[in-house]
Design a protein around this motif. Sequence first.
Motif, PDB file in Angstrom:
ATOM      1  N   ILE A 249       3.456  10.555   2.432  1.00 17.64           N
ATOM      2  CA  ILE A 249       3.326   9.419   1.343  1.00 17.64           C
ATOM      3  C   ILE A 249       4.815   9.231   1.242  1.00 17.64           C
ATOM      4  O   ILE A 249       5.742   9.831   1.398  1.00 17.64           O
ATOM      5  CB  ILE A 249       2.807  10.206   0.017  1.00 17.64           C
ATOM      6  N   VAL A 250       5.012   7.753   0.540  1.00 18.13           N
ATOM      7  CA  VAL A 250       6.222   7.170   0.226  1.00 18.13           C
ATOM      8  C   VAL A 250       6.521   6.960  -1.284  1.00 18.13           C
ATOM      9  O   VAL A 250       5.711   6.414  -1.826  1.00 18.13           O
ATOM     10  CB  VAL A 250       6.491   5.955   1.147  1.00 18.13           C
ATOM     11  N   ALA A 251       7.657   7.568  -1.570  1.00 19.76           N
ATOM     12  CA  ALA A 251       8.014   7.472  -2.971  1.00 19.76           C
ATOM     13  C   ALA A 251       8.832   6.128  -3.112  1.00 19.76           C
ATOM     14  O   ALA A 251      10.069   6.331  -3.230  1.00 19.76           O
ATOM     15  CB  ALA A 251       8.620   8.611  -3.506  1.00 19.76           C
ATOM     16  N   SER A 252       8.194   4.939  -3.193  1.00 22.68           N
ATOM     17  CA  SER A 252       8.984   3.637  -3.209  1.00 22.68           C
ATOM     18  C   SER A 252       9.329   3.286  -4.735  1.00 22.68           C
ATOM     19  O   SER A 252      10.296   2.714  -5.044  1.00 22.68           O
ATOM     20  CB  SER A 252       8.265   2.595  -2.764  1.00 22.68           C
ATOM     21  N   GLY A 253       8.592   3.632  -5.697  1.00 25.61           N
ATOM     22  CA  GLY A 253       8.703   3.395  -6.879  1.00 25.61           C
ATOM     23  C   GLY A 253       8.991   1.848  -7.417  1.00 25.61           C
ATOM     24  O   GLY A 253      10.193   1.693  -8.405  1.00 25.61           O
TER      25      GLY A 253
END
Length: 154
Positions: free
Chosen positions: A76-80
């Motif tokens: 998963i990617v924590a782009s925010g």
Amino acid sequence: MAQQQTSRRRPGTPGAFSRWMQRTMNARMNRKVRRGRGQMMGMDVLILNTVGSRSGQPRETPVAWFADDADGGRLIVASGGGSRHPDWYVNLMAHPDRATIELPGRPPLPVAPHRLDGADRERAWERIAAAQPRIAKYQSKSDREYPVIRLSPR
């Protein structure tokens, strides 16, 4: 006598409406995942269950995921939105031992999160960017490097 103008803004604190809207959209997506339809904008979605870093309250967030070849886990990617880490990432890192995921139509599965760095992150990022070029485009517009997290079954 001049008429007093009334504000058309919603009452409450600034940003309260957008937080309410985000919670409403998240709840709608969570219902879809639980009914077995885990797709959003062409990406597979899981429900990430965390515990609030300050409140200790349970949190449920729909998150796009990508297959991880290493151990059958998920990336998963924590782009925010580009500018800061999303709340779910802060919660996940504060209480990693309490994280679970839900996949479409399945019960919660305990996971161990691990933030990837260096060559591990680069290899994972290449797979993610190839699968979803839109994420690479967002990353290129941000001043911070998006964290990539491997969720391995516990």
